[in-house]
Design a protein around this motif. Structure first.
Motif, PDB file in Angstrom:
ATOM      1  N   THR A 164      -8.367  -9.909  -6.502  1.00  0.00           N
ATOM      2  CA  THR A 164      -8.115  -8.535  -6.073  1.00  0.00           C
ATOM      3  C   THR A 164      -6.862  -7.971  -6.721  1.00  0.00           C
ATOM      4  N   MET A 165      -5.831  -8.783  -6.885  1.00  0.00           N
ATOM      5  CA  MET A 165      -4.623  -8.290  -7.530  1.00  0.00           C
ATOM      6  C   MET A 165      -4.903  -7.870  -8.968  1.00  0.00           C
ATOM      7  N   ALA A 166      -5.648  -8.683  -9.697  1.00  0.00           N
ATOM      8  CA  ALA A 166      -5.982  -8.320 -11.080  1.00  0.00           C
ATOM      9  C   ALA A 166      -6.793  -7.032 -11.120  1.00  0.00           C
ATOM     10  N   GLN A 167      -7.720  -6.891 -10.177  1.00  0.00           N
ATOM     11  CA  GLN A 167      -8.520  -5.669 -10.122  1.00  0.00           C
ATOM     12  C   GLN A 167      -7.664  -4.453  -9.793  1.00  0.00           C
ATOM     13  N   LEU A 173      -2.642   1.989  -5.059  1.00  0.00           N
ATOM     14  CA  LEU A 173      -3.803   2.632  -5.685  1.00  0.00           C
ATOM     15  C   LEU A 173      -4.345   3.739  -4.783  1.00  0.00           C
ATOM     16  N   GLU A 174      -4.481   3.448  -3.495  1.00  0.00           N
ATOM     17  CA  GLU A 174      -4.983   4.458  -2.553  1.00  0.00           C
ATOM     18  C   GLU A 174      -4.091   5.703  -2.552  1.00  0.00           C
ATOM     19  N   GLU A 175      -2.776   5.506  -2.548  1.00  0.00           N
ATOM     20  CA  GLU A 175      -1.857   6.633  -2.557  1.00  0.00           C
ATOM     21  C   GLU A 175      -2.029   7.468  -3.833  1.00  0.00           C
ATOM     22  N   CYS A 176      -2.215   6.810  -4.960  1.00  0.00           N
ATOM     23  CA  CYS A 176      -2.431   7.536  -6.220  1.00  0.00           C
ATOM     24  C   CYS A 176      -3.724   8.344  -6.176  1.00  0.00           C
ATOM     25  N   LEU A 177      -4.789   7.742  -5.654  1.00  0.00           N
ATOM     26  CA  LEU A 177      -6.074   8.434  -5.593  1.00  0.00           C
ATOM     27  C   LEU A 177      -6.012   9.641  -4.662  1.00  0.00           C
ATOM     28  N   ILE A 178      -5.440   9.451  -3.477  1.00  0.00           N
ATOM     29  CA  ILE A 178      -5.396  10.528  -2.488  1.00  0.00           C
ATOM     30  C   ILE A 178      -4.488  11.662  -2.951  1.00  0.00           C
ATOM     31  N   HIS A 179      -3.297  11.329  -3.401  1.00  0.00           N
ATOM     32  CA  HIS A 179      -2.360  12.390  -3.766  1.00  0.00           C
ATOM     33  C   HIS A 179      -2.697  13.014  -5.116  1.00  0.00           C
ATOM     34  N   GLY A 180      -3.372  12.266  -5.981  1.00  0.00           N
ATOM     35  CA  GLY A 180      -3.937  12.901  -7.169  1.00  0.00           C
ATOM     36  C   GLY A 180      -4.959  13.956  -6.769  1.00  0.00           C
ATOM     37  N   HIS A 181      -5.780  13.617  -5.782  1.00  0.00           N
ATOM     38  CA  HIS A 181      -6.749  14.571  -5.236  1.00  0.00           C
ATOM     39  C   HIS A 181      -6.034  15.797  -4.666  1.00  0.00           C
ATOM     40  N   ASP A 182      -4.930  15.578  -3.954  1.00  0.00           N
ATOM     41  CA  ASP A 182      -4.192  16.699  -3.364  1.00  0.00           C
ATOM     42  C   ASP A 182      -3.673  17.651  -4.436  1.00  0.00           C
ATOM     43  N   ILE A 183      -3.064  17.089  -5.474  1.00  0.00           N
ATOM     44  CA  ILE A 183      -2.504  17.928  -6.540  1.00  0.00           C
ATOM     45  C   ILE A 183      -3.612  18.651  -7.286  1.00  0.00           C
ATOM     46  N   ALA A 184      -4.703  17.935  -7.587  1.00  0.00           N
ATOM     47  CA  ALA A 184      -5.813  18.547  -8.316  1.00  0.00           C
ATOM     48  C   ALA A 184      -6.456  19.673  -7.503  1.00  0.00           C
ATOM     49  N   LEU A 194     -13.320   1.718  -3.576  1.00  0.00           N
ATOM     50  CA  LEU A 194     -13.706   0.496  -2.861  1.00  0.00           C
ATOM     51  C   LEU A 194     -12.514  -0.455  -2.744  1.00  0.00           C
ATOM     52  N   LEU A 195     -11.743  -0.589  -3.810  1.00  0.00           N
ATOM     53  CA  LEU A 195     -10.534  -1.408  -3.761  1.00  0.00           C
ATOM     54  C   LEU A 195      -9.534  -0.844  -2.753  1.00  0.00           C
ATOM     55  N   ALA A 196      -9.388   0.468  -2.726  1.00  0.00           N
ATOM     56  CA  ALA A 196      -8.445   1.092  -1.802  1.00  0.00           C
ATOM     57  C   ALA A 196      -8.829   0.820  -0.357  1.00  0.00           C
ATOM     58  N   ILE A 197     -10.128   0.847  -0.068  1.00  0.00           N
ATOM     59  CA  ILE A 197     -10.580   0.648   1.314  1.00  0.00           C
ATOM     60  C   ILE A 197     -10.579  -0.830   1.679  1.00  0.00           C
ATOM     61  N   GLU A 198     -11.295  -1.646   0.886  1.00  0.00           N
ATOM     62  CA  GLU A 198     -11.424  -3.064   1.236  1.00  0.00           C
ATOM     63  C   GLU A 198     -10.154  -3.851   0.950  1.00  0.00           C
ATOM     64  N   GLY A 199      -9.401  -3.407  -0.062  1.00  0.00           N
ATOM     65  CA  GLY A 199      -8.208  -4.150  -0.432  1.00  0.00           C
ATOM     66  C   GLY A 199      -6.956  -3.713   0.290  1.00  0.00           C
ATOM     67  N   ALA A 200      -6.942  -2.473   0.837  1.00  0.00           N
ATOM     68  CA  ALA A 200      -5.731  -1.976   1.498  1.00  0.00           C
ATOM     69  C   ALA A 200      -5.994  -1.520   2.927  1.00  0.00           C
ATOM     70  N   ALA A 201      -6.892  -0.547   3.110  1.00  0.00           N
ATOM     71  CA  ALA A 201      -7.065   0.048   4.438  1.00  0.00           C
ATOM     72  C   ALA A 201      -7.485  -0.989   5.478  1.00  0.00           C
ATOM     73  N   LEU A 202      -8.474  -1.816   5.152  1.00  0.00           N
ATOM     74  CA  LEU A 202      -8.941  -2.801   6.124  1.00  0.00           C
ATOM     75  C   LEU A 202      -7.895  -3.885   6.392  1.00  0.00           C
ATOM     76  N   PRO A 203      -7.232  -4.442   5.371  1.00  0.00           N
ATOM     77  CA  PRO A 203      -6.148  -5.386   5.666  1.00  0.00           C
ATOM     78  C   PRO A 203      -5.011  -4.768   6.482  1.00  0.00           C
ATOM     79  N   LEU A 204      -4.738  -3.479   6.272  1.00  0.00           N
ATOM     80  CA  LEU A 204      -3.695  -2.819   7.056  1.00  0.00           C
ATOM     81  C   LEU A 204      -4.113  -2.681   8.517  1.00  0.00           C
TER      82      LEU A 204
END
Length: 280
Positions: free
Chosen positions: A15-18, A143-154, A169-179
């Motif tokens: 997951t880290m490499a991904q 990664l999740e923060e980049c995706l969300i805030h990129g969306h906000d700026i765009a 998928l990485l943002a959800i399974e790799g960050a949101a669920l572990p959090l």
């Protein structure tokens, strides 16, 4: 979480490499997006301007890098109100809003994060509110923060910001669920609205695994139990679900587009669930 099936003998994904590869994909587009906005005072999300969003992103890069390095992170309560307070404090202490300067800062911090992450060998690291997370979860949070805030700026500037399924998928399974698993069960909920809500949902992420979300009178936990006694099954395209859960879009658009589907004994509970979710 109920992991997606893998062939017998297959190696578990790194997951880290991904996450590092995904950040190397996303950050150049994010930096170019920030640099392309002519006015830092353009309204973005809530009371924030585009300049505020870019500065906030640089702060997230800083504390996530420090976390993976085993260093100190800001003192914060990971709730909507708690994070709003710490984010406001960091923005007040950082007066930089020149978008070219912030784009350079984000780019440099991304390089630093990748270097630190490449050398991380810790099983877990300390994160906000004392949570212990695998370093890969911190990378996926970034990664999740980049995706969300990129969306906000765009969105604020009328520019495109396509989100790739495997990145979301990485943002959800790799960050949101572990959090959700690592933080107190009250962290992701609006306590006033969630106080009487009880429900079990089987979440099926397209291209990913299955997870049981259990809401029980103000708490949210993950359950590895049977999916037979759930109130509803939810099948979702990861980018649509990420934007939905973070409050960047409503339920009806992804439903009509086929990016979200729900069925079961009580599928109407999904609408109520979306009112009690309050991501930090």
């Amino acid at each position: 979480m109920i992991p997606a099936a893998t062939p017998s003998g297959a190696r578990a994904p790194d997951t880290m490499a991904q996450a590092r590869a995904a950040l190397r994909d996303v950050v150049p587009s994010l930096v170019a997006l920030v640099r392309s906005v002519p006015d830092a005072n353009t309204a973005s999300v809530g009371a924030w301007t585009v300049g505020d969003v870019a500065a906030h992103l640089s702060h997230v890069f800083r504390f996530d890098t420090d976390a993976v390095a085993g260093g100190p992170v800001p003192e914060a309560t990971v709730t909507t109100a708690g994070m709003a307070e710490v984010n406001a404090k960091m923005l007040a202490e950082d007066g930089e809003r020149d978008l070219a300067v912030l784009a350079d800062r984000i780019n440099a911090l991304a390089d630093e994060f990748d270097d630190v992450a490449s050398r991380s060998r810790a099983a877990t690291v300390g994160w906000l509110q004392g949570a212990r997370l695998p370093p890969s979860a911190v990378a996926c949070h970034l990664l999740e923060e980049c995706l969300i805030h990129g969306h906000d700026i765009a969105t604020a500037t009328g520019r495109p910001w396509p989100i790739q399924r495997h990145h979301a998928l990485l943002a959800i399974e790799g960050a949101a669920l572990p959090l959700i698993a690592a933080l107190p069960p009250t962290a992701f909920l609006d306590q006033e609205k969630a106080g009487t809500f009880r429900a079990r949902f089987e979440l099926r992420l397209r291209g990913g695994g299955r997870t049981l979300l259990v809401f029980d009178r103000g708490s949210l936990t993950l359950d590895a139990g049977s999916a037979r006694d759930v109130d509803a099954h939810v099948s979702a395209d990861p980018p649509a679900l990420m934007l939905l859960f973070i409050g960047r879009q409503g339920m009806w658009k992804p439903l009509l587009e086929g990016k979200l589907a729900t069925w079961g004994r009580r599928p109407w509970k999904l609408a109520r669930m979306l009112t009690v979710i309050s991501p930090p």
